[in-house]
Design an enzyme around this catalytic site. Structure first.
Site, mmCIF file in Angstrom:
data_model
loop_
_atom_site.group_PDB
_atom_site.id
_atom_site.type_symbol
_atom_site.label_atom_id
_atom_site.label_comp_id
_atom_site.label_asym_id
_atom_site.label_seq_id
_atom_site.Cartn_x
_atom_site.Cartn_y
_atom_site.Cartn_z
ATOM 1 N N SER A 14 -21.854 1.191 37.812
ATOM 2 C CA SER A 14 -21.149 0.265 36.912
ATOM 3 C C SER A 14 -19.820 -0.221 37.465
ATOM 4 O O SER A 14 -19.365 -1.306 37.116
ATOM 5 C CB SER A 14 -20.924 0.941 35.551
ATOM 6 N N ARG A 15 -19.174 0.619 38.284
ATOM 7 C CA ARG A 15 -17.817 0.271 38.738
ATOM 8 C C ARG A 15 -17.653 0.632 40.214
ATOM 9 O O ARG A 15 -18.492 1.303 40.802
ATOM 10 C CB ARG A 15 -16.788 1.070 37.929
ATOM 11 N N ASP A 61 -26.453 10.490 32.095
ATOM 12 C CA ASP A 61 -25.337 11.311 32.567
ATOM 13 C C ASP A 61 -25.894 12.199 33.675
ATOM 14 O O ASP A 61 -26.810 13.001 33.424
ATOM 15 C CB ASP A 61 -24.825 12.155 31.385
ATOM 16 N N VAL A 62 -25.388 12.065 34.894
ATOM 17 C CA VAL A 62 -25.972 12.833 35.999
ATOM 18 C C VAL A 62 -25.705 14.339 35.883
ATOM 19 O O VAL A 62 -26.277 15.125 36.632
ATOM 20 C CB VAL A 62 -25.555 12.314 37.405
ATOM 21 N N ASN A 88 -24.049 8.151 44.110
ATOM 22 C CA ASN A 88 -22.664 7.688 44.179
ATOM 23 C C ASN A 88 -21.793 8.186 43.018
ATOM 24 O O ASN A 88 -20.577 8.294 43.166
ATOM 25 C CB ASN A 88 -22.684 6.150 44.212
ATOM 26 N N SER A 144 -17.023 12.430 50.815
ATOM 27 C CA SER A 144 -15.605 12.068 50.898
ATOM 28 C C SER A 144 -14.953 12.713 52.123
ATOM 29 O O SER A 144 -15.335 13.815 52.536
ATOM 30 C CB SER A 144 -14.883 12.548 49.644
ATOM 31 N N TYR A 157 -13.120 19.044 43.777
ATOM 32 C CA TYR A 157 -13.662 17.803 44.337
ATOM 33 C C TYR A 157 -13.975 18.000 45.820
ATOM 34 O O TYR A 157 -15.084 17.691 46.277
ATOM 35 C CB TYR A 157 -12.654 16.669 44.139
ATOM 36 N N ALA A 159 -14.505 20.728 47.421
ATOM 37 C CA ALA A 159 -15.620 21.676 47.564
ATOM 38 C C ALA A 159 -16.946 21.017 47.204
ATOM 39 O O ALA A 159 -17.965 21.246 47.865
ATOM 40 C CB ALA A 159 -15.366 22.897 46.685
ATOM 41 N N LYS A 161 -17.782 17.943 47.568
ATOM 42 C CA LYS A 161 -18.202 17.021 48.621
ATOM 43 C C LYS A 161 -18.606 17.778 49.894
ATOM 44 O O LYS A 161 -19.513 17.341 50.606
ATOM 45 C CB LYS A 161 -17.090 16.012 48.907
HETATM 46 P P1 NAP Z 1 -14.982 5.012 40.005
HETATM 47 O O1 NAP Z 1 -14.454 3.657 40.211
HETATM 48 O O2 NAP Z 1 -14.212 6.001 39.189
HETATM 49 O O3 NAP Z 1 -16.463 4.911 39.423
HETATM 50 C C1 NAP Z 1 -17.171 6.099 39.163
HETATM 51 C C2 NAP Z 1 -18.574 5.756 38.789
HETATM 52 O O4 NAP Z 1 -19.288 6.989 38.578
HETATM 53 C C3 NAP Z 1 -18.663 4.964 37.499
HETATM 54 O O5 NAP Z 1 -19.711 4.034 37.619
HETATM 55 C C4 NAP Z 1 -18.999 6.036 36.450
HETATM 56 O O6 NAP Z 1 -19.764 5.553 35.348
HETATM 57 C C5 NAP Z 1 -19.865 6.961 37.284
HETATM 58 N N1 NAP Z 1 -19.957 8.307 36.728
HETATM 59 C C6 NAP Z 1 -18.985 9.237 36.620
HETATM 60 N N2 NAP Z 1 -19.475 10.351 36.051
HETATM 61 C C7 NAP Z 1 -20.786 10.107 35.801
HETATM 62 C C8 NAP Z 1 -21.825 10.854 35.217
HETATM 63 N N3 NAP Z 1 -21.612 12.088 34.739
HETATM 64 N N4 NAP Z 1 -23.056 10.286 35.138
HETATM 65 C C9 NAP Z 1 -23.281 9.020 35.586
HETATM 66 N N5 NAP Z 1 -22.325 8.267 36.140
HETATM 67 C C10 NAP Z 1 -21.095 8.803 36.239
HETATM 68 O O7 NAP Z 1 -15.228 5.752 41.386
HETATM 69 P P2 NAP Z 1 -15.476 5.223 42.881
HETATM 70 O O8 NAP Z 1 -14.187 5.264 43.586
HETATM 71 O O9 NAP Z 1 -16.287 4.006 42.891
HETATM 72 O O10 NAP Z 1 -16.316 6.464 43.442
HETATM 73 C C11 NAP Z 1 -17.698 6.418 43.727
HETATM 74 C C12 NAP Z 1 -18.021 7.583 44.655
HETATM 75 O O11 NAP Z 1 -17.244 7.466 45.832
HETATM 76 C C13 NAP Z 1 -17.695 8.951 44.062
HETATM 77 O O12 NAP Z 1 -18.716 9.871 44.380
HETATM 78 C C14 NAP Z 1 -16.411 9.325 44.759
HETATM 79 O O13 NAP Z 1 -16.229 10.709 44.856
HETATM 80 C C15 NAP Z 1 -16.602 8.688 46.119
HETATM 81 N N6 NAP Z 1 -15.343 8.449 46.825
HETATM 82 C C16 NAP Z 1 -14.365 7.665 46.274
HETATM 83 C C17 NAP Z 1 -13.170 7.504 46.967
HETATM 84 C C18 NAP Z 1 -12.034 6.679 46.405
HETATM 85 O O14 NAP Z 1 -10.901 6.749 46.947
HETATM 86 N N7 NAP Z 1 -12.230 5.860 45.399
HETATM 87 C C19 NAP Z 1 -12.985 8.136 48.208
HETATM 88 C C20 NAP Z 1 -14.012 8.906 48.744
HETATM 89 C C21 NAP Z 1 -15.191 9.063 48.041
HETATM 90 P P3 NAP Z 1 -19.098 4.948 33.996
HETATM 91 O O15 NAP Z 1 -18.562 3.605 34.362
HETATM 92 O O16 NAP Z 1 -20.225 4.863 33.042
HETATM 93 O O17 NAP Z 1 -18.033 5.922 33.602
#
Ligand code: NAP
Length: 252
Positions: A14-15, A61-62, A88, A144, A157, A159, A161
Site C-alpha cells: 500500500s505504501r 495481516d501478515v 516486503n 535491511s 528490527y 534481529a 532482518k
Molecule cells: P512503510 O512506508 O512504513 O510501509 C510499510 C508497509 O508494510 C505498509 O504497506 C503497511 O501496510 C505494511 N505492513 C506493516 N505491517 C503489516 C502487517 N502486519 N501486515 C501487512 N502489511 C503490513 O515502510 P517501507 O519503508 O516501505 O518498508 C518496506 C520494507 O522495507 C520493510 O520490510 C522495511 O523493513 C524495509 N526497509 C525499509 C527501509 C527504510 O528506510 N524505509 C530500509 C531498509 C529496509 P498498511 O499501509 O496497511 O499499514
C-alpha cells in the site's frame, strides 16, 4: 526486464517500497496483487496508479498465519497461478534497551519478529506450496542494512532482518530443486513513511552523509533491485543478498 502476465503478490504494497514495487512490476506487464493490512485508502491509491489492468487488492495481516494462507489462496485462485512473491511488509519500532521497561521490551520483540520474520516465513511457506504445484516461482525478501550494521534503537528490527537473511539462504537451498529461486535485498535508509521521522530529525543529515552520494534511497531504486532479482536471467543469484545502500555500509 519484462514480466508480461506474471502474477506478483507484494506484501505491504500500500505504501513506500511496496507501492513503488507494485507500480514498477505493473509497468513491465505484470498482474499485481497488492496486500495491505489496514490502510485501504493508500492501497486503493496505489492500485489506481498501476499501469495495465486486472490488478487486485488483498487484505491480510501478515502476523496472522490464517490470514496469510487465505491471502495466498485468494491470489492463486483469482489468477490461476502465483509467479513472484515480494515479502516486503515490515515494521520498525523504537525500543532502546536503556529506555524501555521489561514489558515493553518483550512486546516490541514479539510484534517485530511476528511481522518481519515469522510473517515472512509463513508467506514463503504458503507461496512455495503453490509454486511447487505449478512448477516454479520467485520469492524476493526485503531485508535491511540493519541486519549487518546493527540497530541500537530498534534491536528487534535488526534481529528480524538478520533472521530473514538466514531464512532466505536456507530456503533458497530447499526450493531450488523445485525451480523456485529466492533473493534478498538489503536497503539502507529509504525515503518512506517508515524512515520519515528519523530523516527529518537531528540525525537526518548524518544519515544522508553516510553515503558518498549524500542522500538516502528512493523507493523506486529499491524496487529496481527487487525486479532485478525476480527477473529472467537472475535465477543463479538464488540465495544472494543484494545491498542497496548507496555505498553507506560495505561488507565483503
Ligand atoms: P512503510 O512506508 O512504513 O510501509 C510499510 C508497509 O508494510 C505498509 O504497506 C503497511 O501496510 C505494511 N505492513 C506493516 N505491517 C503489516 C502487517 N502486519 N501486515 C501487512 N502489511 C503490513 O515502510 P517501507 O519503508 O516501505 O518498508 C518496506 C520494507 O522495507 C520493510 O520490510 C522495511 O523493513 C524495509 N526497509 C525499509 C527501509 C527504510 O528506510 N524505509 C530500509 C531498509 C529496509 P498498511 O499501509 O496497511 O499499514
Amino acid at each position: 526486464m519484462r514480466f508480461d502476465n506474471k502474477v506478483v503478490l507484494i506484501t505491504g504494497g500500500s505504501r513506500g517500497i511496496g507501492s513503488a514495487t507494485a507500480k514498477a512490476f505493473a509497468k513491465k506487464g505484470a498482474k499485481v496483487a497488492i496486500n495491505y493490512r489496514a490502510n485501504l485508502a493508500a492501497a486503493a491509491d496505489t492500485l489506481e496508479q498501476l499501469a495495465g489492468d486486472g490488478h487486485i487488492l488483498v487484505k491480510a495481516d501478515v502476523a496472522d498465519p490464517t490470514e496469510i494462507a487465505a491471502m495466498v489462496k485468494e491470489v492463486a485462485e483469482h489468477f490461476g497461478r502465483l509467479d513472484i512473491v515480494v515479502n516486503n511488509a515490515g515494521i520498525f519500532e523504537y525500543h532502546p534497551i536503556d529506555q524501555v521497561d521489561y514489558e515493553t521490551w518483550q512486546k516490541e520483540w514479539k510484534r517485530t519478529i511476528d511481522i518481519n520474520l515469522i510473517g515472512a516465513s509463513n508467506v514463503m511457506y504458503c507461496s512455495a506450496q503453490q509454486m511447487m504445484k505449478q512448477g516454479g516461482g520467485r520469492i524476493v525478501n526485503v531485508s535491511s542494512r540493519g541486519a549487518f550494521r546493527g540497530e541500537p534503537l530498534q534491536p528487534a528490527y535488526g534481529a528480524s532482518k538478520a533472521g530473514m537473511n538466514a531464512m532466505g539462504q536456507s530456503l533458497a537451498q530447499s526450493l531450488a530443486p523445485y525451480n523456485i529461486f529466492v533473493g534478498t535485498i538489503a536497503p539502507g535508509f529509504v525515503e518512506t513513511d517508515m524512515a520519515k521521522e528519523v530523516l527529518a530529525g537531528p540525525d537526518g543529515d548524518n544519515i544522508r552523509n553516510q553515503s558518498p552520494v549524500g542522500r538516502v534511497a528512493k523507493p523506486e531504486e529499491v524496487a529496481h533491485g527487487i525486479l532485478f532479482l525476480a527477473s529472467e536471467g537472475a535465477e543463479f543469484m538464488t540465495g544472494a543478498i543484494l545491498d542497496i545502500n548507496g555505498d553507506s555500509y560495505l561488507r565483503s
